[in-house]
Motif scaffolding. Sequence first.
Motif, short mmCIF file in Angstrom:
data_model
loop_
_atom_site.label_atom_id
_atom_site.label_comp_id
_atom_site.label_asym_id
_atom_site.label_seq_id
_atom_site.Cartn_x
_atom_site.Cartn_y
_atom_site.Cartn_z
N THR A 41 0.35 -7.80 7.90
CA THR A 41 0.26 -6.35 7.78
C THR A 41 0.97 -5.84 6.54
OG1 THR A 41 0.23 -6.19 10.20
CG2 THR A 41 0.67 -4.17 8.98
N SER A 42 2.19 -6.32 6.31
CA SER A 42 3.00 -5.80 5.21
C SER A 42 2.48 -6.24 3.85
CB SER A 42 4.46 -6.22 5.38
OG SER A 42 4.57 -7.63 5.46
N VAL A 43 2.03 -7.49 3.74
CA VAL A 43 1.51 -7.97 2.45
C VAL A 43 0.21 -7.24 2.11
CG1 VAL A 43 0.47 -9.94 1.26
CG2 VAL A 43 2.62 -10.22 2.50
N MET A 44 -0.69 -7.11 3.07
CA MET A 44 -1.95 -6.42 2.77
C MET A 44 -1.72 -4.94 2.49
SD MET A 44 -4.12 -8.72 2.46
CE MET A 44 -5.22 -7.45 1.87
N GLY A 45 -0.75 -4.33 3.19
CA GLY A 45 -0.42 -2.94 2.90
C GLY A 45 0.13 -2.79 1.50
N ALA A 46 1.01 -3.71 1.10
CA ALA A 46 1.60 -3.67 -0.24
C ALA A 46 0.52 -3.88 -1.30
CB ALA A 46 2.69 -4.73 -0.37
N LEU A 47 -0.38 -4.83 -1.06
CA LEU A 47 -1.43 -5.09 -2.05
C LEU A 47 -2.39 -3.91 -2.18
CD1 LEU A 47 -2.29 -8.85 -1.36
CD2 LEU A 47 -0.95 -7.90 -3.25
N LYS A 48 -2.69 -3.26 -1.06
CA LYS A 48 -3.59 -2.10 -1.13
C LYS A 48 -2.96 -0.98 -1.95
CE LYS A 48 -6.67 0.76 1.66
NZ LYS A 48 -7.21 1.05 3.02
N ARG A 49 -1.66 -0.72 -1.71
CA ARG A 49 -0.98 0.33 -2.48
C ARG A 49 -0.88 -0.05 -3.95
NH1 ARG A 49 2.42 -0.19 1.87
NH2 ARG A 49 4.06 -1.16 0.62
N ALA A 50 -0.74 -1.33 -4.24
CA ALA A 50 -0.55 -1.79 -5.61
C ALA A 50 -1.85 -1.91 -6.39
CB ALA A 50 0.18 -3.13 -5.60
N ILE A 51 -2.89 -2.42 -5.74
CA ILE A 51 -4.12 -2.75 -6.44
C ILE A 51 -5.04 -1.56 -6.63
CG2 ILE A 51 -6.28 -4.05 -6.19
CD1 ILE A 51 -4.65 -6.34 -4.98
N ASN A 52 -5.21 -0.74 -5.59
CA ASN A 52 -6.24 0.30 -5.65
C ASN A 52 -6.05 1.32 -6.77
OD1 ASN A 52 -7.44 -1.04 -3.58
ND2 ASN A 52 -7.25 0.59 -2.07
N PRO A 53 -4.82 1.74 -7.09
CA PRO A 53 -4.68 2.66 -8.23
C PRO A 53 -5.10 2.03 -9.55
CG PRO A 53 -2.74 2.78 -6.82
CD PRO A 53 -3.55 1.60 -6.36
N LEU A 54 -5.13 0.70 -9.63
CA LEU A 54 -5.51 -0.02 -10.85
C LEU A 54 -6.84 -0.73 -10.69
CD1 LEU A 54 -2.06 -1.72 -11.65
CD2 LEU A 54 -2.98 0.37 -12.65
N SER A 55 -7.65 -0.32 -9.71
CA SER A 55 -8.87 -1.07 -9.40
C SER A 55 -9.83 -1.11 -10.57
CB SER A 55 -9.56 -0.48 -8.16
OG SER A 55 -9.92 0.87 -8.38
N GLY A 56 -9.90 -0.03 -11.35
CA GLY A 56 -10.78 -0.02 -12.51
C GLY A 56 -10.36 -1.04 -13.55
N GLU A 57 -9.06 -1.18 -13.73
CA GLU A 57 -8.53 -2.14 -14.71
C GLU A 57 -8.58 -3.57 -14.19
OE1 GLU A 57 -4.13 -3.25 -16.59
OE2 GLU A 57 -4.54 -1.21 -15.90
N LEU A 58 -8.21 -3.76 -12.92
CA LEU A 58 -8.13 -5.11 -12.36
C LEU A 58 -9.48 -5.65 -11.92
CD1 LEU A 58 -4.90 -4.80 -10.15
CD2 LEU A 58 -5.17 -6.12 -12.27
N GLY A 59 -10.40 -4.77 -11.58
CA GLY A 59 -11.68 -5.22 -11.04
C GLY A 59 -11.57 -5.68 -9.61
N LEU A 60 -10.61 -5.14 -8.86
CA LEU A 60 -10.39 -5.48 -7.46
C LEU A 60 -10.18 -4.21 -6.66
CD1 LEU A 60 -7.85 -8.42 -7.85
CD2 LEU A 60 -10.14 -8.66 -6.89
N HIS A 61 -10.56 -4.23 -5.39
CA HIS A 61 -10.31 -3.09 -4.51
C HIS A 61 -10.07 -3.61 -3.10
CE1 HIS A 61 -10.41 1.32 -4.08
NE2 HIS A 61 -10.80 1.06 -2.82
N VAL A 62 -9.08 -3.03 -2.41
CA VAL A 62 -8.73 -3.43 -1.05
C VAL A 62 -9.15 -2.33 -0.09
CG1 VAL A 62 -6.88 -4.13 0.52
CG2 VAL A 62 -6.75 -4.74 -1.91
N CYS A 63 -9.93 -2.68 0.92
CA CYS A 63 -10.36 -1.72 1.94
C CYS A 63 -9.79 -2.14 3.29
CB CYS A 63 -11.88 -1.68 2.02
SG CYS A 63 -12.69 -1.18 0.48
N GLY A 64 -9.73 -1.16 4.20
CA GLY A 64 -9.30 -1.45 5.56
C GLY A 64 -7.81 -1.48 5.73
N GLY A 65 -7.38 -2.07 6.83
CA GLY A 65 -5.97 -2.11 7.17
C GLY A 65 -5.79 -2.36 8.65
N ARG A 66 -4.74 -1.79 9.17
CA ARG A 66 -4.40 -2.00 10.58
C ARG A 66 -4.88 -0.83 11.43
NH1 ARG A 66 1.66 -3.41 12.93
NH2 ARG A 66 1.11 -3.38 15.14
N GLY A 67 -5.30 -1.13 12.66
CA GLY A 67 -5.65 -0.08 13.62
C GLY A 67 -6.76 0.83 13.12
N LYS A 68 -6.49 2.13 13.06
CA LYS A 68 -7.52 3.10 12.67
C LYS A 68 -8.00 2.87 11.24
CE LYS A 68 -4.30 6.69 11.04
NZ LYS A 68 -3.88 8.11 11.19
#
Length: 421
Positions: A72-99
């Motif tokens: 949970t914590s690693v994927m949450g950290a990666l989503k917060r870190a990667i998505n603001p730079l998704s255009g530059e990195l070419g990666l995007h994280v969707c989903g998460g825990r629960g809702k």
Amino acid sequence: MTKAGSADLPLHYGRVPTWLAERMARLGRAVTETVVMDYGTAGFLQRLSDPFWFQSLGCVMGMDWHSSGITTSVMGALKRAINPLSGELGLHVCGGRGKYSRQTPDELRLLGDKTGLDGERLTTASRLTAKVDNTAIQDGFQLYLHNFIVARTGEWAVVQQGMNTGIRTARRYHWHSPTLRSFVEEPHTAIYGPNRGPILNLTAAGAAPTRDAILSVALTGLPPAELSRAAHEAALRANPAAPREAATAHMLPHLTMPAHHDVRSKDIDIKRLGAVLALAHEKQPMNFESLLLLEGVGPRTLQALTLVSEVIHGTPSRFSDPARFSFAHGGKDGHPFPVPLDVYDETLHQLERAVTRAKLGRDDSARAIKALSTISATLEKDWIEQDRVQEWIGHERATSYLHGGMTVTGPARLPPQLQLF
């Protein structure tokens, strides 16, 4: 098809404190940027789909080294870190825990609208991976986390986790699109969880006759009660050993993450860890260019940087003992020792500086950090194995107050001999 293995993940509850969550996001961003620069988005997704690498990343981030909370914590950290730079990195994280897991389809469609990727195809893949792990594999674990990570190329990886409250254990599942031949026949790169004996696994190759038999009965239109009985009988006729015994024939090798909180010698490759500590703390010949380039880095930060370097650049065989990576930044629960915030911050400074310089075409710092894992592996060949794990942990705990040691319960305490009251 790559079989990466499985492992026990004891269920842990609670939240990640803000002081750690913020640092985890920064470290996740620096690691991701470095991997993408050196190995591309495909290299990052391949690493993410390796459960041993994933656990090692969580350990180097300062999470509890063996717990279900790493996912949970690693994927949450990666989503917060990667998505603001998704255009530059070419990666995007969707989903998460629960809702947030249920928001994955909407996120993928929106991503498709923005990037031109086939959002509906990705949504179908997301739903099928969840369906397979919740329904086609009936192993007693109910999914509660689903993350879908997609690259601009359309390649994707899935990390999802289920829990079994009865045995207080979690199981993590890894998917990777380049290795996927079928959603219903052995689709996983790995299932990361405990071997609890035979399970109902309709995705096993040997269960193909069973799947066909169940489908044929399902098309008869029988009432639910009769359908269940008829499907079971048809499955046994199709293959008396399937589906339960078919699962055991395709069991993945598994790494068992033990329930004990303390890190013990048996949890670590002592020779590997000893080489890292020797590089960082023992006097080395100063002809190592990498050590000279890392100007101003003290021994304790060098220890952390070497382990981070291995997470970024190490080969898959180097991650068979994830607990070793907790010797970079400890663990929030105090095992193997409190998180040394000063060391963590210096590690972040060095990594972020290396990333910035690499973007400007000056990759000297990045090369220096990369070389640390190579130097450590070289020293490992000549290091005489000695079981000093408890001595090393004792030293880290005794000196934790010097490095801003912190746990979920507060700052590290002074050693008894230094306490005035």
